[in-house]
Design an enzyme around this catalytic site. Sequence first.
Site: not given
Length: 604
Positions: A273, A411-413
């Site tokens: 993140r 992406y990455e949550g």
Amino acid sequence: MSTETVNKDILRGGQFLVKETKCEDIFTPEDFSEEQIMMKDAVTEFVDRELWPNKARFEKKDYAFTEEMMRKAAEMGFTGVAVPAEYEGLGMGFVSTMLVCDYISGTSGSFSTAYGAHTGIGTMPIVLYGTEEQKKKYVPKLATGEWFGAYCLTEPGAGSDANSGKTKAVLTEDGKHYLISGQKMWISNAGFANLFIVFARIEDDKNLTGFIVEYDKSNPNGISFGEEEHKLGIHSSSTRQVFFNETKVPVENMLSERGNGFKIALNVLNIGRIKLAAACLDAQRRTITEAVKYANERIQFKTPIVNFGAIKAKLANMATNAYVDEAASYRAAKNIEDRIAIRMAEGNSHQEAELKGVEEYAIECSILKVAVSEDVQITTDEGIQIFGGMGFSADTPMESAWRDARIARIYEGTNEINRLLSVGMLVKKAMKGHVDLLGPAMAVKDELMGIPSFDIPDYSELFAEEKEMIAKLKKVFLMVAGAAVQKYGPDLEQHQQLLLCAADILIEIYMAESAILRTEKLAKKEGEENIKPQISMAKLYLYNAVDVVNTKGKEGIASFTEGDEQRMMLMGLKRFTKYNNMPNVVELRNTIADKLSAENKYCF
């Protein structure tokens, strides 16, 4: 570890909300060492020589070219910056790894995705969780670019709820192998990866388990691939489905312990993140530079459009976001680096120190992921607008930049998940006693019941009122979050829209404070007269942040209060978001835009 690190007052993750930070105690881009500046120049030279002139090839879905550029980056040492020297990496500190991730990502989302997937989620799980044998066997190949890595977590039915994956790992009768069967999707680098980090479930375990899975084209071992995905952006990033059909994996290739996969995924995503935030920074700088150049050259009504107030406002806001994003990203990166150094000095292994160092600042990592990914989208969108009709054309760099930026919010949550996480993690830290939220929240409640002071403070020092305003914004968060926790307790996580409001307030506090602290530190070094545009950006960001806090505060308060309690909290909100001396926002924007125009680039 340096004496400076030991003596510095390093706040724990989330404590920025309840403790004052001195500008001397944060790291800023102006603090880069000579070695870091040399690294930055080397990366920038590589990007300008190899990537920027070939933007069109990336847009034509030239996956082989992306792989070729990855090999060239590896030859320069860029794929091993975060890897310890004993595994053929450069063993650089966390700030330096952020810097490389930042400047290597300026031209193409395709390349930055390939680079980030390999150096981050493709390599770091082994560095951080692997046994010594696993690290010696695999990490040197990944660090040097002999092999490339990919990360197989997402499945058709398991996205944000990653732990619900259906991929199975079954132990063979002789106990020597696991047979992995399942389907993974959205796998970056799948088209040229030699190694996969695969998450699968053993029997009916509650949590997934991680595995290191080799891939050899001459011996597929039950591994097959879907066609390259057709995507909105990142066109030359190889993204394919990966199918495992009783793929034999030696038992010694289990990563960490059985059932530890979900923990690995979460902790590696924390690193991902903040690195994703870094990967959005130079994209903003280059977009701004292209927009400024065009605005200086484009003549309408017999004058360059850069002279029009409407264009100045756009450029000023774009530059402000980039400047603030830099400030917050490197502030958090240095906090992580210092925490790693402290843990290693206390006897932790490199693995444990880095894991715990990043985990400590998971809140800040989520904040940065949200804020910077949204800013890069705004910047590229405004870049198109400044180019006008030309911006919509694929012949200009704005169109592809806008498309590439869009994935960063997913992406990455997703940003929604990260918003919920940031507040949820903060509340959990408070429950564990790591961040004292209760005391300050009660103090704010008492203050609301008291008679407000009508004295006007002395604002003669630089940022005196701005610092007071940030302290008041923190009171808004404590007021809203404190009352929400008191009302809902453990059921708070069910009230997502309220949490999203609280998260936006939290994000604006961290970003605005980072900008003020960076600029205050710079002013002490360079003198206020010499950094007027930077002072203007810090003030402009805070002004916009106050508006966001006010709006989100009202929405949040109205969602769970009524009657006298609601009236009291709304009065508190009004008090805590009120300027005594309202800044001249138009003047601030003009100061920033005029500097950009004069330099003909992003120049901060």
